[in-house]
Design a protein around this motif. Structure first.
Motif, PDB file in Angstrom:
ATOM      1  N   ALA A   1       5.646  -3.252 -16.679  1.00 49.32           N
ATOM      2  CA  ALA A   1       4.694  -2.170 -16.437  1.00 49.32           C
ATOM      3  C   ALA A   1       3.853  -2.371 -15.182  1.00 49.32           C
ATOM      4  CB  ALA A   1       3.774  -2.013 -17.648  1.00 49.32           C
ATOM      5  N   VAL A   2       3.940  -3.545 -14.558  1.00 51.38           N
ATOM      6  CA  VAL A   2       3.096  -3.824 -13.389  1.00 51.38           C
ATOM      7  C   VAL A   2       3.359  -2.834 -12.264  1.00 51.38           C
ATOM      8  CG1 VAL A   2       2.504  -5.509 -11.600  1.00 51.38           C
ATOM      9  CG2 VAL A   2       2.871  -6.275 -13.942  1.00 51.38           C
ATOM     10  N   ALA A   3       4.622  -2.599 -11.948  1.00 50.69           N
ATOM     11  CA  ALA A   3       4.969  -1.683 -10.854  1.00 50.69           C
ATOM     12  C   ALA A   3       4.432  -0.281 -11.106  1.00 50.69           C
ATOM     13  CB  ALA A   3       6.486  -1.641 -10.669  1.00 50.69           C
ATOM     14  N   GLU A   4       4.506   0.159 -12.343  1.00 53.86           N
ATOM     15  CA  GLU A   4       4.005   1.494 -12.705  1.00 53.86           C
ATOM     16  C   GLU A   4       2.503   1.591 -12.478  1.00 53.86           C
ATOM     17  OE1 GLU A   4       3.449   4.246 -16.721  1.00 53.86           O
ATOM     18  OE2 GLU A   4       4.785   2.509 -16.764  1.00 53.86           O
ATOM     19  N   VAL A   5       1.772   0.532 -12.839  1.00 55.91           N
ATOM     20  CA  VAL A   5       0.317   0.513 -12.654  1.00 55.91           C
ATOM     21  C   VAL A   5      -0.029   0.510 -11.172  1.00 55.91           C
ATOM     22  CG1 VAL A   5      -1.766  -0.886 -12.942  1.00 55.91           C
ATOM     23  CG2 VAL A   5      -0.172  -0.606 -14.856  1.00 55.91           C
ATOM     24  N   VAL A   6       0.682  -0.295 -10.394  1.00 57.68           N
ATOM     25  CA  VAL A   6       0.401  -0.429  -8.963  1.00 57.68           C
ATOM     26  C   VAL A   6       0.480   0.923  -8.257  1.00 57.68           C
ATOM     27  CG1 VAL A   6       1.232  -1.410  -6.793  1.00 57.68           C
ATOM     28  CG2 VAL A   6       1.074  -2.848  -8.831  1.00 57.68           C
ATOM     29  N   LYS A   7       1.416   1.765  -8.662  1.00 61.98           N
ATOM     30  CA  LYS A   7       1.571   3.086  -8.047  1.00 61.98           C
ATOM     31  C   LYS A   7       0.317   3.941  -8.192  1.00 61.98           C
ATOM     32  CE  LYS A   7       6.571   3.353  -8.892  1.00 61.98           C
ATOM     33  NZ  LYS A   7       7.628   4.046  -9.680  1.00 61.98           N
ATOM     34  N   LYS A   8      -0.494   3.627  -9.188  1.00 59.24           N
ATOM     35  CA  LYS A   8      -1.687   4.430  -9.478  1.00 59.24           C
ATOM     36  C   LYS A   8      -2.935   3.914  -8.773  1.00 59.24           C
ATOM     37  CE  LYS A   8       0.251   5.292 -14.070  1.00 59.24           C
ATOM     38  NZ  LYS A   8       0.132   5.004 -15.515  1.00 59.24           N
ATOM     39  N   LEU A   9      -2.803   2.771  -8.069  1.00 59.29           N
ATOM     40  CA  LEU A   9      -3.981   2.131  -7.478  1.00 59.29           C
ATOM     41  C   LEU A   9      -3.993   2.231  -5.965  1.00 59.29           C
ATOM     42  CD1 LEU A   9      -4.108  -1.164  -9.605  1.00 59.29           C
ATOM     43  CD2 LEU A   9      -5.408   0.932  -9.983  1.00 59.29           C
ATOM     44  N   GLN A  10      -5.059   2.760  -5.409  1.00 60.58           N
ATOM     45  CA  GLN A  10      -5.313   2.767  -3.978  1.00 60.58           C
ATOM     46  C   GLN A  10      -6.745   2.276  -3.792  1.00 60.58           C
ATOM     47  OE1 GLN A  10      -3.156   3.424  -1.484  1.00 60.58           O
ATOM     48  NE2 GLN A  10      -1.536   3.672  -3.019  1.00 60.58           N
ATOM     49  N   LEU A  11      -6.899   0.973  -3.574  1.00 56.23           N
ATOM     50  CA  LEU A  11      -8.220   0.363  -3.658  1.00 56.23           C
ATOM     51  C   LEU A  11      -8.681  -0.275  -2.354  1.00 56.23           C
ATOM     52  CD1 LEU A  11      -7.700  -1.125  -7.206  1.00 56.23           C
ATOM     53  CD2 LEU A  11      -9.272   0.717  -6.606  1.00 56.23           C
ATOM     54  N   SER A  12      -8.085   0.127  -1.247  1.00 58.78           N
ATOM     55  CA  SER A  12      -8.531  -0.292   0.087  1.00 58.78           C
ATOM     56  C   SER A  12      -8.576  -1.813   0.211  1.00 58.78           C
ATOM     57  CB  SER A  12      -9.890   0.325   0.403  1.00 58.78           C
ATOM     58  OG  SER A  12     -10.294   0.012   1.705  1.00 58.78           O
ATOM     59  N   ASP A  13      -9.787  -2.390   0.214  1.00 56.27           N
ATOM     60  CA  ASP A  13      -9.924  -3.832   0.419  1.00 56.27           C
ATOM     61  C   ASP A  13     -10.417  -4.576  -0.821  1.00 56.27           C
ATOM     62  OD1 ASP A  13     -12.439  -2.762   0.382  1.00 56.27           O
ATOM     63  OD2 ASP A  13     -13.160  -3.816   2.165  1.00 56.27           O
ATOM     64  N   LYS A  14     -10.409  -3.904  -1.977  1.00 55.23           N
ATOM     65  CA  LYS A  14     -10.805  -4.580  -3.217  1.00 55.23           C
ATOM     66  C   LYS A  14      -9.730  -5.607  -3.602  1.00 55.23           C
ATOM     67  CE  LYS A  14     -14.368  -1.955  -3.366  1.00 55.23           C
ATOM     68  NZ  LYS A  14     -14.704  -1.069  -4.496  1.00 55.23           N
ATOM     69  N   ILE A  15     -10.107  -6.629  -4.361  1.00 57.49           N
ATOM     70  CA  ILE A  15      -9.144  -7.642  -4.788  1.00 57.49           C
ATOM     71  C   ILE A  15      -8.383  -7.142  -6.015  1.00 57.49           C
ATOM     72  CG2 ILE A  15      -8.860  -9.975  -5.725  1.00 57.49           C
ATOM     73  CD1 ILE A  15     -11.282 -10.826  -4.076  1.00 57.49           C
TER      74      ILE A  15
END
Length: 259
Positions: free
Chosen positions: A75-89
């Motif tokens: 499920a990691v790849a699916e979650v990553v697609k939903k995240l656009q967090l600029s310079d956050k860790i």
């Protein structure tokens, strides 16, 4: 920044997310939100951690400092697609997923892999759990070291290749071993016996490797070359899979004597 000032979003609500969330809370870190696509489980964990919850990707709080993805590997790849967090860790907690899968979500990313087996309902003290870290830059690694040190006394920098082999070894040491316990339980139950009779043996075997090399303390009919006993065991095994496992593991033990 001190770890007490970190604001954290926990992505996931399963075994790892639950235990990691509890450890972070105990260390007085600030978890501001739990996200999970499962509304009931995200809200239940958020209630325990005293924070907000959401099951909507669009409502993930973007003001946090660290985003911890603690979901099943697939499920990691699916979650990553939903995240656009600029310079956050942004980190994931997997032993087998590549770190670079996170590169589209932020400029700063890494791995925060606690090497332990987790269950929701069994509280585990994190202070002795190895936490394996990896990051794409020095500043992110430093932040993850601070985070790791806040909950564990065993924080190690591990590269991707090493992490793959650690995870492989853990499958043998934990998952396969637990399956053997299940087989042992089945064998005993066939004779109306309980696994409890083996628990002192299991505990002593585990304790031995704390001070000895496993290869030096191997016991049993295979290491002794006791073919008669092994043949008798095979006759008792009606399950073909169990019989094949017995043969394969016995052969591996016998072969280990010549290594």
């Amino acid at each position: 920044m001190k770890t007490s000032h970190y604001k954290i979003v926990l992505i996931g609500s399963g075994n790892v997310a639950t235990q990691l969330g509890l450890a972070l809370k105990e260390a007085k870190l600030t978890i501001i939100q739990v996200y999970s696509k499962h509304k009931s489980s995200s809200s239940s964990l958020a209630k325990i951690l005293n924070c907000e919850s959401t099951n909507s990707p669009e409502k993930i709080n973007t003001t946090a400092d660290i985003y911890i993805i603690a979901v099943n590997d697939d499920a990691v790849a699916e979650v990553v697609k939903k995240l656009q967090l600029s310079d956050k860790i942004v980190v994931h907690t997997s032993g087998s997923v590549e770190m670079n899968i996170l590169k589209t979500s932020s400029k700063n990313f890494g791995v925060f892999y606690p090497l332990q087996t987790f269950s929701k309902n069994k509280i585990i003290k994190f202070n002795s759990i190895p936490i394996c870290l990896e990051a794409n830059n020095k500043n992110t690694l430093k932040a993850l070291q601070l985070l790791g040190n806040s909950i564990s006394n065993d924080v190690q920098i591990i590269n991707s290749e090493q992490r793959k082999f650690i995870h492989l070894a853990a499958v043998f040491a934990c998952n396969f071993t637990n399956h053997f316990y299940s087989i042992a339980s089945d064998i005993l139950e066939s004779q109306k016996l309980s696994l409890d009779i083996l628990k002192p043996l299991i505990e002593e075997t585990a304790n031995k490797i704390k001070t000895n090399s496993p290869s030096k303390i191997q016991t049993g009919p295979a290491i002794r070359g006791d073919k008669k006993t092994m043949d008798n065991h095979l006759k008792l095994l009606a399950n073909k899979d169990y019989k094949n496992i017995y043969k394969l593991i016995s052969k591996s033990i016998i072969n280990s004597k010549s290594v």
